[in-house]
Motif scaffolding. Structure first.
Motif, PDB file in Angstrom:
ATOM      1  N   ARG A  89       0.812  -1.228   0.000  1.00 59.88           N
ATOM      2  CA  ARG A  89       0.000   0.000   0.000  1.00 59.88           C
ATOM      3  C   ARG A  89       0.844   1.277   0.000  1.00 59.88           C
ATOM      4  NH1 ARG A  89      -5.225  -1.194   1.655  1.00 59.88           N
ATOM      5  NH2 ARG A  89      -5.690   0.689   0.456  1.00 59.88           N
ATOM      6  N   GLU A 105       0.424   3.987  -2.744  1.00 61.88           N
ATOM      7  CA  GLU A 105      -0.803   4.778  -2.654  1.00 61.88           C
ATOM      8  C   GLU A 105      -0.596   5.998  -1.755  1.00 61.88           C
ATOM      9  OE1 GLU A 105      -4.453   2.328  -1.980  1.00 61.88           O
ATOM     10  OE2 GLU A 105      -3.010   0.682  -2.065  1.00 61.88           O
ATOM     11  N   ILE A 106       0.099   5.791  -0.642  1.00 62.13           N
ATOM     12  CA  ILE A 106       0.329   6.896   0.289  1.00 62.13           C
ATOM     13  C   ILE A 106       1.256   7.934  -0.341  1.00 62.13           C
ATOM     14  CG2 ILE A 106       1.295   7.535   2.522  1.00 62.13           C
ATOM     15  CD1 ILE A 106       0.469   4.839   3.588  1.00 62.13           C
ATOM     16  N   ASN A 150       1.931   8.540  -3.450  1.00 62.30           N
ATOM     17  CA  ASN A 150       1.362   9.216  -4.618  1.00 62.30           C
ATOM     18  C   ASN A 150       0.149  10.060  -4.280  1.00 62.30           C
ATOM     19  OD1 ASN A 150       3.375   8.085  -6.203  1.00 62.30           O
ATOM     20  ND2 ASN A 150       2.163   6.277  -6.709  1.00 62.30           N
ATOM     21  N   LYS A 151      -0.372   9.920  -3.063  1.00 59.44           N
ATOM     22  CA  LYS A 151      -1.410  10.819  -2.569  1.00 59.44           C
ATOM     23  C   LYS A 151      -0.790  12.076  -1.963  1.00 59.44           C
ATOM     24  CE  LYS A 151      -5.863  11.348  -1.343  1.00 59.44           C
ATOM     25  NZ  LYS A 151      -7.000  11.230  -2.282  1.00 59.44           N
ATOM     26  N   VAL A 152       0.300  11.885  -1.200  1.00 60.35           N
ATOM     27  CA  VAL A 152       0.870  12.982  -0.421  1.00 60.35           C
ATOM     28  C   VAL A 152       1.789  13.874  -1.243  1.00 60.35           C
ATOM     29  CG1 VAL A 152       2.383  13.520   1.540  1.00 60.35           C
ATOM     30  CG2 VAL A 152       0.651  11.723   1.745  1.00 60.35           C
ATOM     31  N   LEU A 202       0.335  16.848  -3.105  1.00 59.81           N
ATOM     32  CA  LEU A 202      -0.221  17.838  -2.181  1.00 59.81           C
ATOM     33  C   LEU A 202       0.857  18.726  -1.594  1.00 59.81           C
ATOM     34  CD1 LEU A 202      -2.774  15.574  -0.265  1.00 59.81           C
ATOM     35  CD2 LEU A 202      -3.245  17.172  -2.140  1.00 59.81           C
ATOM     36  N   ILE A 231      -5.966  11.946   5.874  1.00 57.68           N
ATOM     37  CA  ILE A 231      -6.229  11.703   4.458  1.00 57.68           C
ATOM     38  C   ILE A 231      -5.800  10.300   4.043  1.00 57.68           C
ATOM     39  CG2 ILE A 231      -4.027  12.707   3.681  1.00 57.68           C
ATOM     40  CD1 ILE A 231      -5.531  13.787   1.259  1.00 57.68           C
ATOM     41  N   VAL A 232      -4.700   9.801   4.590  1.00 58.82           N
ATOM     42  CA  VAL A 232      -4.258   8.454   4.226  1.00 58.82           C
ATOM     43  C   VAL A 232      -4.913   7.404   5.118  1.00 58.82           C
ATOM     44  CG1 VAL A 232      -2.110   9.139   3.141  1.00 58.82           C
ATOM     45  CG2 VAL A 232      -2.136   8.709   5.583  1.00 58.82           C
ATOM     46  N   MET A 261      -8.087   6.562   3.565  1.00 57.95           N
ATOM     47  CA  MET A 261      -7.852   5.819   2.324  1.00 57.95           C
ATOM     48  C   MET A 261      -7.588   4.337   2.604  1.00 57.95           C
ATOM     49  SD  MET A 261      -4.982   6.701  -0.563  1.00 57.95           S
ATOM     50  CE  MET A 261      -3.594   6.404   0.534  1.00 57.95           C
TER      51      MET A 261
END
Length: 282
Positions: free
Chosen positions: A10, A13-14, A16-18, A21, A264-265, A268
């Motif tokens: 996982r 995912e973290i 590429n989300k953070v 931002l 936010i994560v 998710m």
């Protein structure tokens, strides 16, 4: 991100989300790499000046330690790393953050570990990290069960020698008499897997942790919850070590953002059945 298999991982995912931002022009790419190709893959990736670092998961953490030119004390004791970067001298530096993330996740939920008797299922890279971190954090004893007895013996010897905590191998997976039971093995990645421990043998006040990133809540945690035991999934172990990854790779802004607010994560990653854990600590 390198693992074999890769589908349970996982971390990308973290990242590429953070990263977007924080205005960081970077991505984490997941790579499915078999053990025989690990060394060639790592060396090839670091030939590119745009490779900031590599995170590693099952089953590569011990091999990555051997590949690293320098390791921290904790990584050397565990003989495992889950992050590698290249320094200015061209050396590969390895670090191990799983154990720190695990301890921080227990603290987040006010789950006590100091002075506790620990049963650790598994002796792979993540288990090594957890054993090392708990030994440094003053647990009373650690028992390790792994069908590969030699791996368990090596880990017990290394941790006991470096930290002075009573560490031994366990001849079976019976959790009776342990305050903290941790599944750090791959059992549970497949729904057909047997349970890591027999839940009917858990002490009434035992805390049960399962660090898998897939199939949460795992059958082990479901069984423990049905008995009224306190449980801990592996998501916060990953989330709380991610700022350490960012700092290690030279992205302090992303680390600071997650330390301020990681909701936010968490939203998710956490499944609906475990969202109450998030709400209780919001």
């Amino acid at each position: 991100m390198i693992a074999d298999p890769i589908d349970q991982v996982r971390t990308p995912e973290i990242f590429n989300k953070v990263l977007p931002l924080c205005g960081v022009d970077a991505v984490m790419v997941p790579l499915h790499v078999s053990p025989e190709n690990l060394v060639d893959t790592v060396r090839a990736l670091f030939r590119s000046p745009t490779t900031r670092g590599i995170v590693l998961s099952i089953p590569h953490k011990a091999a990555a330690a051997a590949l690293s030119d320098r390791c921290s004390k904790g990584a050397a004791t565990a003989n495992a790393v889950n992050a590698i970067r290249k320094n200015a001298a061209g050396e590969l530096e390895g670090e191990l953050f799983d154990g720190l993330g695990f301890v921080k996740s227990m603290e987040r939920y006010s789950m006590e570990y100091r002075g506790k008797r620990v049963l650790l299922i598994g002796a792979g890279g993540a288990a090594c990290a957890i054993a090392t971190a708990l030994a440094a954090a003053d647990v009373s004893r650690i028992a390790i069960f792994d069908p590969e007895t030699e791996k368990a013996e090596q880990l017990a010897s290394s941790v006991g020698r470096q930290y002075g905590v009573h560490t031994s191998i366990q001849s079976d997976n019976d959790p009776t008499g342990f305050d903290l039971v941790i599944n750090a093995s791959p059992l549970g990645l497949k729904l057909s897997d047997p349970l890591p421990v027999p839940p009917e043998r858990l002490d009434a006040d035992a805390q049960v942790c399962d660090i898998l990133m897939k199939n949460q809540p795992t059958p082990l945690l479901q069984a423990a919850m049905s008995r009224g035991n306190a449980v801990l999934p592996g998501f916060d172990m990953l989330i709380l070590q991610t700022p350490l990854f960012f700092e290690f790779f030279g992205v302090p802004g992303a680390a600071e953002m997650l330390r301020r607010d990681d909701s936010i994560v968490r939203e998710m990653l956490f499944p609906a059945e475990l969202m109450d854990m998030v709400r209780r600590t919001a």
